[in-house]
Scaffold this active site. Structure first.
Site, short mmCIF file in Angstrom:
data_model
loop_
_atom_site.label_atom_id
_atom_site.label_comp_id
_atom_site.label_asym_id
_atom_site.label_seq_id
_atom_site.Cartn_x
_atom_site.Cartn_y
_atom_site.Cartn_z
CG HIS A 70 18.67 -22.87 -36.49
ND1 HIS A 70 19.37 -23.13 -37.65
CD2 HIS A 70 17.90 -21.78 -36.77
CE1 HIS A 70 19.04 -22.25 -38.58
NE2 HIS A 70 18.16 -21.41 -38.06
CD GLU A 116 20.08 -28.79 -35.96
OE1 GLU A 116 19.93 -29.43 -37.00
OE2 GLU A 116 19.59 -27.65 -35.79
CB CYS A 152 21.50 -24.72 -41.24
SG CYS A 152 22.09 -23.95 -39.70
CB CYS A 185 23.06 -26.26 -36.94
SG CYS A 185 21.82 -25.15 -36.21
#
Length: 163
Positions: free
Chosen positions: A68, A70, A96, A106
């Protein structure tokens, strides 16, 4: 990469400043670099110190199909970096709160890194995870979350095939 000059120092609270808009625009540009996926959103993220110095950036699937944005940006920083406590992370999509591919979403990674401010463009739809509320998780932990929905179109552009 971006044609934007360094946008400057982030805001400090819930009221966004011009620099917040510049950094979020960059995060949206980074989302466009993601390899397309049928099972995950394309997201860009930038971590910026209080003085306006870019600390790290990332985008979804940059180094691994499960990365992801981040997560990738934060992985480039030392957990002991004292600048994280006053830094802002810009993400084209709400961080998320739940995920299937890794144990820590995240929102949790942001909390664990000590970040206290997040600026985002677009609230995560229920496409892959129903009812996940990254903003609620972050705010519940005392993190300030600033939404700039005027950037939602730019954040959604590399994800049109999923919407």
């Amino acid at each position: 990469m971006s044609t934007l000059p360094s946008p400057g120092a982030p805001g400090t609270g819930r009221e966004p400043n011009a620099a917040d808009r510049g950094w979020l625009a960059l995060a949206c540009e980074l989302a466009a670099l993601c390899p397309p996926s049928a099972t995950a959103f394309s997201v860009g993220a930038v971590v910026v110190a209080a003085d306006g110095t870019e600390l790290a950036r990332g985008h979804s699937r940059e180094n691994d199909p499960h990365d992801h944005a981040e997560e990738g940006a934060l992985a480039r920083l030392s957990a002991e970096d004292p600048r994280l406590a006053t830094a802002t992370i810009y993400s084209s999509l709400e961080p998320c709160a739940a995920r299937a591919s890794r144990p820590r979403p995240c929102a949790r990674l942001i909390q664990d890194a000590g970040l206290r401010r997040v600026v985002t463009a677009w609230v995560e739809p229920d496409t892959f995870v129903v009812g996940a509320d990254g903003t609620g998780v972050l705010e519940g932990a005392g993190v300030v979350v600033v939404a700039l929905p005027e950037y939602a179109d730019a954040a959604q552009a590399p994800n049109r095939h999923l919407l």
